[in-house]
Structure formats: C-alpha cells, structure tokens
Write an enzyme that holds these catalytic residues in place. Structure first.
Site, PDB file in Angstrom:
ATOM      1  CG  ASN A  10      -2.038   1.040   1.118  1.00 33.27           C
ATOM      2  OD1 ASN A  10      -2.414   1.450   0.023  1.00 33.27           O
ATOM      3  ND2 ASN A  10      -2.544   1.486   2.255  1.00 33.27           N
ATOM      4  CD  GLU A  36      -2.175  -0.370  -3.695  1.00 28.36           C
ATOM      5  OE1 GLU A  36      -2.794   0.699  -3.781  1.00 28.36           O
ATOM      6  OE2 GLU A  36      -2.627  -1.388  -3.139  1.00 28.36           O
ATOM      7  CG  ASP A 159      -4.076  -7.512  -3.845  1.00 25.30           C
ATOM      8  OD1 ASP A 159      -5.082  -8.249  -3.950  1.00 25.30           O
ATOM      9  OD2 ASP A 159      -4.154  -6.323  -3.482  1.00 25.30           O
ATOM     10  CG  ASN A 161      -7.366  -6.664  -5.879  1.00 24.03           C
ATOM     11  OD1 ASN A 161      -7.867  -6.335  -4.808  1.00 24.03           O
ATOM     12  ND2 ASN A 161      -6.368  -5.999  -6.438  1.00 24.03           N
ATOM     13  CG  HIS A 262      -3.044  -5.914   1.491  1.00 22.68           C
ATOM     14  ND1 HIS A 262      -3.701  -6.858   0.727  1.00 22.68           N
ATOM     15  CD2 HIS A 262      -3.425  -4.705   1.002  1.00 22.68           C
ATOM     16  CE1 HIS A 262      -4.449  -6.246  -0.190  1.00 22.68           C
ATOM     17  NE2 HIS A 262      -4.304  -4.943  -0.041  1.00 22.68           N
TER      18      HIS A 262
END
Length: 271
Positions: A10, A36, A159, A161, A262
C-alpha cells in the site's frame, strides 16, 4: 526449505516509515513478493530499494504513483521477466508497463509477484480487470508448461483481488455484487485451479478455516473486528504445493502496529 512471502505494501515509501524496514530485517523469507509499491526505484530509500543481503527487481508502473510490483530474493535470479506479453495468445502487451507482474527464475522454481487490478463494478477499472484476467489465464497455462519442460515448479504470489470462496471474506453475503467477489471473478479463479491446474496453497493447508484473512479495510473497525478478506494468495504448481509444509498470515498485534492494510502471507516449502 524455501520460504516465500507476499504482501501488498500500500505504498512502499509510506510502509518503510511505518515498520516495513524493521519487518524486512526480521523476516526469514528467502523470496519476498511486493505489490502496490507505487514508486519509482530512485524514489525509494536505499535500504528499501537495494537492501543488504537481497537481490531486488522493481517493476514500476508507467502511470506514476500507481501499482508497481517488486521481488526480493536472497539468491541472484537466473532470469528476470517484467510483464507477461510477447507469448502469442498467452500474454498481453497492454499490461507490460502497468507494474502488475514480474517473475524470476531461481534454482528449480519460477517465482512471480502479481498485482491483479482491483476493479469497480460499472467502471473502466472493471473492464481493465476483465481484460487482464482474460490474458493472464492462458499465460499461466503456458508458464507452467514452460517451467515443467525446464524442470521447474511455479509459485505465483500476490494480491489477486478476488476472494474465491465464502470462507475467504467475512461479509460475503453483502459483497456478492461487488468487485472482488463477483460470480464471474470467482469462476475465473476456479479455472485457474481446475483448468490451469494450479493450487491455492494456503487454502490447501487450511481447508476448513475461515480466512485466514490478509486484508482489512482502514474504514471503521474492520481490523479490530477481523472483518477481512483473503485475497493475497500463494498459487503454485501441484508438485510445489505438495511440498508446502506451513502457511500463515503475519497479522499485526494491533491496528497501530500495521504498516499496510494488508498483512504478509508466508508459505514454507520443502525442497
């Protein structure tokens, strides 16, 4: 043993200020897959960009401040690949500079860091996610075949998603029409496991468990109430999955100690 950890940071610059550097110094992982990252390599502090004892590969997105994936390995990679285009029908050049996929070859195994688009129903973001999924499934099939021909296993971390089953998110009933738990997304993951013959390693080791969740919204008290999603997956070829002996989520002790929304997901493989 081969220990692989995946985590959506993030924003790596922000995570570095909140505890990522200290976590990196403590981890026993042999390979770390980040998603990310949201930074160019030159924007990262040296102890994050090229930490001592690690070989790093950074794949930033062409769109500044978006996406970005990285791989950290204690051994020097034998091969590095950014993006999954250039493989005929089994790839897409659209995403080569999107900061969503990077893979490396290590002895006996190919390890990849994946950041699948998050999507949002009724928007271009969902269209992008669907295009990515359509291109990535045939690539995964080809990757496993190429690796097998070379005597390698495959581990794709990241990730994804998508929560695959009801046990993979706390409020599944309220999310049936939301991106991340749409029927067509879940069906696509089923095709990854059944048609492409990959294994969801954490679920294989924890077949009857709710979660273990790896992402909690910063909104409300999601983390404190453990209202999470299991969307950070370690997906491998079947023989690698058979060698997996341990899988766990490194959930922070408290909300204040989190350095991302996360948590790291770690799998230990016998080699």
């Amino acid at each position: 043993m081969l220990t692989v950890t995946t985590v959506n940071v993030n924003g790596l610059r922000a995570a570095a200020k909140k505890g990522f550097v200290e976590w990196l110094a403590r981890t026993e992982a042999d390979v770390i897959c980040l998603q990310e990252v949201r930074a160019e390599p030159q924007q990262l502090p040296e102890e994050v960009r090229d930490p001592e004892g690690w070989h790093t590969v950074h794949a930033p997105a062409a769109a500044k401040g978006r996406a970005g994936v990285s791989l950290y390995s204690r051994r020097a990679p034998e091969r590095v690949q950014i993006g999954f285009g250039g493989f005929g029908d089994a790839g897409s050049e659209e995403f080569d500079a999107s900061g969503r996929y990077v893979e490396i070859d290590l002895p006996g195994v190919t390890v990849a860091s994946l950041y699948l688009p998050s999507g949002e129903v009724g928007t271009e973001r969902q269209d992008e996610k669907e295009r990515f999924m359509a291109a990535f499934l045939p690539y995964l099939k080809g990757l496993k075949k190429r690796a097998a021909a070379d005597g390698r296993e495959v581990v794709v971390c990241g990730d994804w998603n998508i929560a695959h089953q009801e046990a993979d998110l706390k409020n599944w009933k309220a999310n049936r029409k939301n991106s991340g738990f749409l029927p067509e997304e879940r069906e696509w993951l089923t095709r990854v496991f059944d048609e492409a013959e990959y294994v969801d390693v954490v679920r294989a080791l924890h077949p009857d468990e709710e979660g273990p969740y790896s992402w909690w919204s910063y909104r409300g008290r999601a983390f404190d109430n453990d209202t999470g999603w299991r969307i950070d997956l370690v997906v491998s070829s079947p023989r690698a999955a058979e060698r997996a002996v341990k899988a766990y989520v490194e959930r922070a002790a408290s909300h204040a100690e989190r350095w991302s929304d996360h948590a790291p997901v770690t799998v230990v493989f016998e080699q």
